[in-house]
Write a protein that holds these residues in place. Structure first.
Motif, PDB file in Angstrom:
ATOM      1  N   GLY A 174      -3.546 -19.323 -39.934  1.00  0.00           N
ATOM      2  CA  GLY A 174      -2.367 -18.550 -39.535  1.00  0.00           C
ATOM      3  C   GLY A 174      -1.352 -19.320 -38.715  1.00  0.00           C
ATOM      4  N   GLY A 175      -1.463 -20.654 -38.713  1.00  0.00           N
ATOM      5  CA  GLY A 175      -0.478 -21.447 -37.967  1.00  0.00           C
ATOM      6  C   GLY A 175      -1.134 -22.307 -36.914  1.00  0.00           C
ATOM      7  N   ASN A 176      -0.658 -23.543 -36.791  1.00  0.00           N
ATOM      8  CA  ASN A 176      -1.299 -24.500 -35.896  1.00  0.00           C
ATOM      9  C   ASN A 176      -0.367 -24.927 -34.770  1.00  0.00           C
ATOM     10  OD1 ASN A 176      -2.710 -27.077 -35.016  1.00  0.00           O
ATOM     11  ND2 ASN A 176      -4.096 -26.284 -36.584  1.00  0.00           N
ATOM     12  N   THR A 177      -0.931 -25.014 -33.560  1.00  0.00           N
ATOM     13  CA  THR A 177      -0.132 -25.440 -32.389  1.00  0.00           C
ATOM     14  C   THR A 177      -0.024 -26.958 -32.306  1.00  0.00           C
ATOM     15  OG1 THR A 177      -2.060 -25.635 -30.949  1.00  0.00           O
ATOM     16  CG2 THR A 177      -0.976 -23.483 -31.028  1.00  0.00           C
ATOM     17  N   GLY A 178      -0.789 -27.679 -33.123  1.00  0.00           N
ATOM     18  CA  GLY A 178      -0.963 -29.109 -32.903  1.00  0.00           C
ATOM     19  C   GLY A 178      -1.902 -29.317 -31.722  1.00  0.00           C
ATOM     20  N   ILE A 179      -2.021 -30.573 -31.281  1.00  0.00           N
ATOM     21  CA  ILE A 179      -2.950 -30.928 -30.197  1.00  0.00           C
ATOM     22  C   ILE A 179      -2.506 -30.293 -28.887  1.00  0.00           C
ATOM     23  CG2 ILE A 179      -3.698 -32.877 -28.761  1.00  0.00           C
ATOM     24  CD1 ILE A 179      -3.532 -34.523 -31.473  1.00  0.00           C
ATOM     25  N   GLN A 180      -3.382 -29.475 -28.311  1.00  0.00           N
ATOM     26  CA  GLN A 180      -3.027 -28.884 -27.023  1.00  0.00           C
ATOM     27  C   GLN A 180      -3.233 -29.906 -25.907  1.00  0.00           C
ATOM     28  OE1 GLN A 180      -4.286 -24.896 -26.291  1.00  0.00           O
ATOM     29  NE2 GLN A 180      -3.429 -24.175 -28.232  1.00  0.00           N
ATOM     30  N   MET A 181      -2.364 -29.824 -24.912  1.00  0.00           N
ATOM     31  CA  MET A 181      -2.456 -30.768 -23.791  1.00  0.00           C
ATOM     32  C   MET A 181      -3.669 -30.431 -22.913  1.00  0.00           C
ATOM     33  SD  MET A 181       0.051 -33.000 -24.113  1.00  0.00           S
ATOM     34  CE  MET A 181       0.212 -33.759 -22.485  1.00  0.00           C
ATOM     35  N   GLY A 182      -4.155 -31.435 -22.200  1.00  0.00           N
ATOM     36  CA  GLY A 182      -5.359 -31.278 -21.378  1.00  0.00           C
ATOM     37  C   GLY A 182      -5.153 -30.498 -20.091  1.00  0.00           C
ATOM     38  N   ARG A 191      -0.688 -21.338  -5.009  1.00  0.00           N
ATOM     39  CA  ARG A 191      -1.418 -20.966  -3.789  1.00  0.00           C
ATOM     40  C   ARG A 191      -2.803 -21.595  -3.734  1.00  0.00           C
ATOM     41  NH1 ARG A 191       0.316 -14.612  -3.437  1.00  0.00           N
ATOM     42  NH2 ARG A 191       2.570 -15.001  -3.391  1.00  0.00           N
ATOM     43  N   ASN A 192      -3.072 -22.532  -4.634  1.00  0.00           N
ATOM     44  CA  ASN A 192      -4.369 -23.214  -4.664  1.00  0.00           C
ATOM     45  C   ASN A 192      -5.564 -22.302  -4.923  1.00  0.00           C
ATOM     46  OD1 ASN A 192      -3.234 -25.820  -4.187  1.00  0.00           O
ATOM     47  ND2 ASN A 192      -2.968 -25.228  -2.038  1.00  0.00           N
ATOM     48  N   THR A 193      -5.325 -21.153  -5.520  1.00  0.00           N
ATOM     49  CA  THR A 193      -6.444 -20.331  -5.982  1.00  0.00           C
ATOM     50  C   THR A 193      -7.160 -21.094  -7.100  1.00  0.00           C
ATOM     51  OG1 THR A 193      -5.033 -18.417  -5.596  1.00  0.00           O
ATOM     52  CG2 THR A 193      -7.075 -18.031  -6.843  1.00  0.00           C
ATOM     53  N   ILE A 194      -6.374 -21.824  -7.865  1.00  0.00           N
ATOM     54  CA  ILE A 194      -6.934 -22.771  -8.832  1.00  0.00           C
ATOM     55  C   ILE A 194      -6.301 -24.146  -8.591  1.00  0.00           C
ATOM     56  CG2 ILE A 194      -7.545 -21.132 -10.671  1.00  0.00           C
ATOM     57  CD1 ILE A 194      -4.871 -21.710 -12.016  1.00  0.00           C
ATOM     58  N   ASP A 195      -7.022 -25.201  -9.022  1.00  0.00           N
ATOM     59  CA  ASP A 195      -6.528 -26.573  -8.824  1.00  0.00           C
ATOM     60  C   ASP A 195      -5.856 -27.131 -10.073  1.00  0.00           C
ATOM     61  OD1 ASP A 195      -7.921 -26.801  -6.227  1.00  0.00           O
ATOM     62  OD2 ASP A 195      -9.727 -26.736  -7.491  1.00  0.00           O
ATOM     63  N   ALA A 196      -6.128 -26.479 -11.194  1.00  0.00           N
ATOM     64  CA  ALA A 196      -5.606 -27.004 -12.463  1.00  0.00           C
ATOM     65  C   ALA A 196      -5.535 -25.872 -13.473  1.00  0.00           C
ATOM     66  CB  ALA A 196      -6.521 -28.108 -12.996  1.00  0.00           C
ATOM     67  N   VAL A 197      -4.664 -26.056 -14.469  1.00  0.00           N
ATOM     68  CA  VAL A 197      -4.508 -25.027 -15.483  1.00  0.00           C
ATOM     69  C   VAL A 197      -4.236 -25.646 -16.847  1.00  0.00           C
ATOM     70  CG1 VAL A 197      -2.056 -24.792 -14.849  1.00  0.00           C
ATOM     71  CG2 VAL A 197      -3.134 -23.003 -16.187  1.00  0.00           C
ATOM     72  N   GLU A 198      -4.976 -25.167 -17.827  1.00  0.00           N
ATOM     73  CA  GLU A 198      -4.732 -25.567 -19.209  1.00  0.00           C
ATOM     74  C   GLU A 198      -4.036 -24.400 -19.888  1.00  0.00           C
ATOM     75  OE1 GLU A 198      -6.362 -23.815 -21.694  1.00  0.00           O
ATOM     76  OE2 GLU A 198      -5.673 -24.969 -23.399  1.00  0.00           O
ATOM     77  N   TRP A 199      -2.917 -24.669 -20.577  1.00  0.00           N
ATOM     78  CA  TRP A 199      -2.259 -23.609 -21.311  1.00  0.00           C
ATOM     79  C   TRP A 199      -2.134 -24.040 -22.768  1.00  0.00           C
ATOM     80  CZ3 TRP A 199      -2.207 -18.780 -21.284  1.00  0.00           C
ATOM     81  CH2 TRP A 199      -1.182 -18.000 -21.838  1.00  0.00           C
ATOM     82  N   VAL A 200      -1.007 -24.524 -23.244  1.00  0.00           N
ATOM     83  CA  VAL A 200      -0.918 -24.921 -24.656  1.00  0.00           C
ATOM     84  C   VAL A 200      -0.361 -26.349 -24.776  1.00  0.00           C
ATOM     85  CG1 VAL A 200      -0.014 -24.351 -26.945  1.00  0.00           C
ATOM     86  CG2 VAL A 200      -0.641 -22.506 -25.382  1.00  0.00           C
ATOM     87  N   GLY A 201       0.957 -26.444 -24.718  1.00  0.00           N
ATOM     88  CA  GLY A 201       1.625 -27.737 -24.818  1.00  0.00           C
ATOM     89  C   GLY A 201       3.010 -27.589 -24.226  1.00  0.00           C
ATOM     90  N   PRO A 202       3.815 -28.659 -24.232  1.00  0.00           N
ATOM     91  CA  PRO A 202       5.114 -28.624 -23.547  1.00  0.00           C
ATOM     92  C   PRO A 202       5.957 -27.376 -23.828  1.00  0.00           C
ATOM     93  CG  PRO A 202       4.683 -30.833 -24.334  1.00  0.00           C
ATOM     94  CD  PRO A 202       3.551 -29.975 -24.833  1.00  0.00           C
ATOM     95  N   ALA A 203       6.094 -26.974 -25.087  1.00  0.00           N
ATOM     96  CA  ALA A 203       7.018 -25.880 -25.419  1.00  0.00           C
ATOM     97  C   ALA A 203       6.642 -24.582 -24.718  1.00  0.00           C
ATOM     98  CB  ALA A 203       7.070 -25.659 -26.927  1.00  0.00           C
ATOM     99  N   LEU A 204       5.358 -24.244 -24.717  1.00  0.00           N
ATOM    100  CA  LEU A 204       4.952 -22.991 -24.087  1.00  0.00           C
ATOM    101  C   LEU A 204       4.699 -23.174 -22.588  1.00  0.00           C
ATOM    102  CD1 LEU A 204       2.721 -21.546 -26.955  1.00  0.00           C
ATOM    103  CD2 LEU A 204       4.996 -20.778 -26.275  1.00  0.00           C
ATOM    104  N   ASP A 205       4.247 -24.370 -22.194  1.00  0.00           N
ATOM    105  CA  ASP A 205       3.972 -24.623 -20.771  1.00  0.00           C
ATOM    106  C   ASP A 205       5.247 -24.597 -19.932  1.00  0.00           C
ATOM    107  OD1 ASP A 205       1.491 -25.075 -21.861  1.00  0.00           O
ATOM    108  OD2 ASP A 205       1.211 -27.072 -21.005  1.00  0.00           O
ATOM    109  N   LEU A 206       6.310 -25.164 -20.499  1.00  0.00           N
ATOM    110  CA  LEU A 206       7.581 -25.284 -19.762  1.00  0.00           C
ATOM    111  C   LEU A 206       8.051 -23.928 -19.244  1.00  0.00           C
ATOM    112  CD1 LEU A 206      10.030 -27.129 -18.984  1.00  0.00           C
ATOM    113  CD2 LEU A 206      11.000 -26.628 -21.219  1.00  0.00           C
ATOM    114  N   ARG A 207       7.867 -22.884 -20.076  1.00  0.00           N
ATOM    115  CA  ARG A 207       8.330 -21.543 -19.698  1.00  0.00           C
ATOM    116  C   ARG A 207       7.562 -20.975 -18.520  1.00  0.00           C
ATOM    117  NH1 ARG A 207      10.620 -19.659 -25.051  1.00  0.00           N
ATOM    118  NH2 ARG A 207      10.271 -21.500 -26.296  1.00  0.00           N
ATOM    119  N   LEU A 208       6.308 -21.453 -18.320  1.00  0.00           N
ATOM    120  CA  LEU A 208       5.513 -20.922 -17.207  1.00  0.00           C
ATOM    121  C   LEU A 208       5.755 -21.702 -15.915  1.00  0.00           C
ATOM    122  CD1 LEU A 208       2.157 -19.700 -18.794  1.00  0.00           C
ATOM    123  CD2 LEU A 208       4.364 -18.573 -18.616  1.00  0.00           C
TER     124      LEU A 208
END
Lengths: 358, 358
Positions: B147-155, B204-221
């Motif tokens: 149903g559609g590919n995001t390509g390689i998601q960032m780490g 707020r350091n509730t988390i130290d890191a976050v994985e989402w998708v890639g630049p296009a979708l991450d940029l909006r967050l």
């Protein structure tokens, strides 16, 4: 007037109206397609067959494609002229074959040190690629669509290892087109030889090296039996074939059949890239198993750098010829720079990571 | 009987016959599709809209798709159940969301250290992928399509640099699914947090890191505003979304509409990969320009190796659960080995060559 006659006339009138409505929606079309390839040419021919099948099934037989291979129309490199003149409604070929006729057609197949297939599809469909391509084909009454990608073509089979630029001087190699011109700039003598004679030419040292496509198609020609060095690619990183449609033919189709035609071309083009990946992987596994003599080589850095510089010089010359060439070269260069910056942190980074773990 | 009546009856009879013939060929269908995404979700939502448009145009309005986004059906992770039960005819989601229900659905989205999008499409369409996927979905009365590919998601985005495995110990990271389990094996505390709360949690350091998708979708967050280290991907190298079709609905469609539906799904899936490449490249260029603080990092070799080993261990456990899981894992492993050997001499070699020339 008798009842019977009145009845017949009325029934006829109603029937005619219904039939006319139905006929409009159900008019049938057969498009004749000339392909550059011989009959049952692997991968390329699978693409046109899949395309024709999809069109017929989706249109429930209202639109059919009749494919003529090169053995039928006898003019593999006449596809451009035949579709332009309306002798054929469609063609399946490669845009760079027409560069002698219309120099700007060169840019829509693949360029040395250019975009990968994914990057190039992004340029076609979400960058300026499709618009620029139509601009080049419009004066010839044709619409051009991507027609299937081979993926990265290999750099060719060499009987001797290339250790430096010196080893390329006077080397006789089968390599056509723009890449041949680039090779000529760094000292190679490029030649073109019909496919059927390539094996013998390499075996008898008429040529020292031969570039063809990639493992799946190369394996059938047998080069692995007589050459040990298989070089990685740089000259056609995303060879895109081409569907051509005569514009008048396109315009007479109802809009649902236009969308069916366009979608079938688009999906069978993508499928060819996926099929190429599959077939190349299979063939490469077979070569590795059966021909342990074959070694994969990258050209040395100084050779790549010299070819890269030669390519830049030739591209600049090509861009200088006219306004549309200039705009195409600039569009491809700026798109490549941006898209590759992302490919480097995604695809390339990932593949390199995977190559390191064990 | 008057002439008038006879006439009317006859005309009616003829008209009815024509109408019946036409109705059979022209029966209209509307399929209701539930997507996991909210309305106008970028890229993912573009894919379902393109799909619906193609279906309607190619069928000349005989087949229409009515898309309900998550705000309408209120059940983003209920798509599997709703399509299975026939509440919806179709779904657009991701197969790995159903792993709690049907563990084998996990394997059809993307696997850590697995195939790239091109390799995975080759596995789906020319390897055993599609057959294995249907085997998993058939007991649930559904057919599943890519149903559609995001390509390689960032780490992911990290506020501190990861220099060794030690830096991962106890690190709180938003990373769901199988990749989260792999990260847990090497010392990370994986958590899942709703998208709307991610930015604040990271700030707020509730988390130290976050994985989402890639630049296009991450940029909006907005993570680039509060995290400097953007890591390259390994955990979802080819995230494939999914179309689900209720089997009874599929079976009642005439075969031309089935082919139209299938082709529209296939081409809009491919297009999503191409669109993702385009949008990610645009977004990455913007991040580089506007946020010079952001640095691209690869995890150190020992971290990659530890994750690779943990992944192998977890995959072995997953494969041990039943026969179909075993066959899927084995099919993916053997396909990956063969296809990657070719990718290494084509795509990877070329991209590395290009990175060296200047």
């Amino acid at each position: 007037m008798k009842i019977r006659s009145v009845l017949s006339a009325a029934v006829l009138a109603v029937a005619t109206t219904f039939a006319a409505t139905q006929a409009l929606a159900q008019e049938k079309f057969t498009l004749r397609l000339a392909e550059t390839w011989g009959p049952n040419f692997p991968i390329f021919g699978d693409t046109t067959k899949e395309f024709a099948k999809l069109v017929e099934e989706m249109s429930d037989g209202r639109l059919r494609i009749r494919i003529d291979s090169a053995n039928k129309h006898k003019s593999p490199f006449g596809v451009f002229d035949m579709v332009k003149a309306g002798q054929y409604d469609m063609g399946h070929s490669a845009s760079y074959y027409w560069k002698g006729k219309v120099p700007e057609t060169l840019f829509f197949t693949s360029m040395p040190f250019g975009m990968t297939a994914l990057e190039q599809y992004a340029w076609f469909y979400y960058g300026d690629g499709m618009d620029l391509m139509q601009e080049v084909y419009a004066p010839h009454n044709m619409i051009s669509f991507p027609g299937g990608n081979t993926g990265i073509q290999m750099g060719g089979w060499f009987r001797k290892e290339i250790k430096s630029l010196d080893d390329l001087q006077g080397l006789k190699m089968r390599i056509p087109g723009f890449a041949g011109e680039v090779f000529a700039e760094v000292g190679v003598s490029p030649t073109n030889i019909p496919p059927g004679e390539l094996y013998t030419a390499l075996e008898r040292n008429t040529i020292d090296a031969v570039e063809w496509v990639g493992p799946a198609l190369d394996l059938r020609l047998g080069f692995q039996q007589i050459a040990d060095y298989y070089y990685t690619g740089w000259h056609e990183p995303a060879t895109e074939l081409q569907f051509l449609v005569n514009k008048k033919v396109w315009e007479k189709l109802p809009s649902d059949l236009q969308t069916i035609l366009k979608t079938a071309m688009r999906v069978s083009a993508y499928d060819m890239l996926v099929l190429s990946q599959h077939e190349n992987a299979e063939a490469w596994a077979n070569i590795k198993k059966d021909y342990p003599n074959v070694q994969i080589k990258n050209f040395p850095s100084d050779v790549f750098q010299a070819m890269y510089d030669a390519n830049k010089k030739l591209l600049k010359e090509a861009a200088g010829k006219n306004d549309v060439a200039k705009r195409i070269v600039e569009s491809q260069e700026s798109y490549l720079e941006k898209t590759r910056a992302y490919t480097d942190i995604s695809e390339r980074a990932y593949l390199n990571t995977m190559a390191e773990v064990e």
